[in-house]
Design a protein around this motif. Structure first.
Motif, PDB file in Angstrom:
ATOM      1  N   ASP A  73       0.008  -0.619   3.298  1.00 36.18           N
ATOM      2  CA  ASP A  73      -1.337  -1.251   3.009  1.00 36.18           C
ATOM      3  C   ASP A  73      -1.074  -2.755   2.322  1.00 36.18           C
ATOM      4  O   ASP A  73      -1.481  -3.235   1.660  1.00 36.18           O
ATOM      5  N   ASP A 125      -1.185  -7.278   2.437  1.00 35.06           N
ATOM      6  CA  ASP A 125      -2.893  -7.863   2.618  1.00 35.06           C
ATOM      7  C   ASP A 125      -1.856  -8.770   3.140  1.00 35.06           C
ATOM      8  O   ASP A 125      -1.290  -9.490   3.035  1.00 35.06           O
ATOM      9  N   THR A 155      -0.974 -12.446   2.430  1.00 33.35           N
ATOM     10  CA  THR A 155       0.345 -12.720   1.508  1.00 33.35           C
ATOM     11  C   THR A 155       1.452 -12.587   2.655  1.00 33.35           C
ATOM     12  O   THR A 155       2.552 -13.345   2.166  1.00 33.35           O
TER      13      THR A 155
END
Length: 419
Positions: A360, A362, A365
């Protein structure tokens, strides 16, 4: 029973136990030159190296193979396998010692799931024996037992058993966590679990914190030892590894020579196991660099040991020595990755770090995470990588854990020099 694992034995205890080990060892080809036992004779004895045991393993064994209750071998991850027969006495003493040490870590109503291999190596047998000694319901379900257990059957077991304690190599828990996150099942599967007991391969504090947060459980570094020696240290409720003083006599190999344990001392751990009968060992140099401290909040008088790894197996990158424990601590503390692979050239002049992207994650980042890893590496390792990159998935052999890999070497890949 508590006295086996938690008390600090006196001098007379060691005199008696060490004399028995000494006399058993005299029957072996390796220790046939031993004279009469005394503490002075023990102190003056050179260490036994692991290489010596591996090169002539049967010279150290005093029991007839037919008299053994179990036959094990080391995994051979850092060389050839080493035969390790065990008599009933070996097994019973080790189980009693570990069971006592975990008296407060395992509750009487725990349900235990053992995700450890059962073949050849003793770790799963030890956990099962401790559960039997404590009267805890338990089952084995190693997810890599082809034709018997796979991930889906394992999830079915979770649904039925609802385990409160899971014993596994950290790499296995990491893989299982990725699978569950991918399926959206981690909250339900982890709901009953209060403790992750990690063993069988390297486990850093940062990795334990990561896994504990995912599972809503406390992740322990359950124990420390080897197939050759049996268990040397076990966790307490505060997550510290305490040396099993009544099962082993410990010393440290330092720049001052081999010395007794002292608060804050550093060196290679040297051990004379007190309860080995099939293969008694005198002053085995484990090769593991450790720090010994005292004063744990659990109240045990046994020193706390922090295992740093083996300096002899450190990698060299542009003059900096890298231990995999140190690299893992950086990776799991400074990034959200679920695995890593180090790429080095043969001359140690180039090093790239590949990080496995979480399910999961991102991606926005990742630039900040790459820089955080570089900064943490500069501080903790004394270097910056030539490149830090995220990938979707890494080979299972870099993260499976517990006999699917050698954590000492499978996270490393030698590549051609960068052009």
């Amino acid at each position: 029973m508590r006295t086996i694992g938690a008390s600090a034995p006196d001098r007379s205890f060691y005199d008696r136990k060490l004399a028995s080990v000494w006399n058993r060892a005299k029957k072996s080809a390796a220790y046939g030159d031993l004279g009469d036992f005394s503490m002075a004779a023990l102190r003056g004895r050179p260490v036994t190296t692991k290489d010596a045991i591996k090169s002539q393993p049967w010279d150290y064994i005093v029991a007839d193979l037919g008299a053994a209750a179990k036959y094990y071998e080391t995994t051979g991850t850092s060389g050839q396998v080493t035969p390790t027969p065990r008599l009933a006495e070996d097994i019973i003493w080790n189980v009693a010692s570990v069971s006592a040490a975990w008296q407060d870590v395992l509750a009487d109503d725990d349900r235990v799931l053992v995700l450890l291999p059962s073949d050849v190596v003793p770790v799963a047998d030890l956990i099962v024996n401790v559960c039997e000694h404590r009267g805890l319901v338990h089952t084995r379900a190693y997810p890599f037992a082809t034709g018997i257990t796979d991930w889906d059957r394992l999830l079915g077991l979770f649904a039925v058993l609802r385990p409160t304690v899971v014993f596994a190599a950290p790499g296995v828990v990491m893989q299982l966590s990725r699978l569950l996150k991918q399926r959206g099942q981690l909250p339900d599967v982890s709901a009953s679990v209060r403790s992750l007991m990690l063993l069988g391969e390297v486990s850093t504090a940062a990795m334990r914190e990561r896994l504990g947060a995912w599972w809503g459980a406390t992740a322990f570094d359950a124990s420390y030892g080897s197939t050759e020696t049996g268990t040397l240290a076990a966790t307490c409720v505060h997550g510290n590894l305490h040396l099993l003083l009544a099962a082993n006599h410990f010393e440290l190999a330092t720049g001052r020579g081999v010395v007794g344990l002292s608060e804050g001392d550093r060196g290679r751990l040297v051990v004379t196991p007190l309860n080995l009968h099939a293969r008694p060992l005198i002053k085995l140099d484990t090769g593991d660099d450790v720090v010994v401290t005292a004063g744990c909040a659990c109240g045990s008088p046994a020193p706390v040991v922090t295992v740093s790894g083996r300096s002899a197996e450190a990698l060299s990158l542009r003059g900096s020595a890298l231990t995999l424990r140190a690299v893992e601590d950086v990776v799991y503390r400074a990034s959200s990755s679920t695995g890593y692979l180090i790429e080095l050239d043969r001359d140690g002049g180039y090093g790239r770090l590949l990080l496995e992207r979480d399910i999961d994650a991102d991606r926005a980042t990742e630039p900040a995470q790459r820089e955080a890893v570089q900064e943490a590496s500069a501080t903790a390792l004394g270097l910056r990588w030539d490149d830090v990159s995220f990938v979707n998935t890494l080979p299972a052999t870099t993260k499976s854990g517990g006999s699917q890999k050698s954590w000492k070497r499978s996270n490393i890949r030698i590549v051609e020099p960068a052009r």
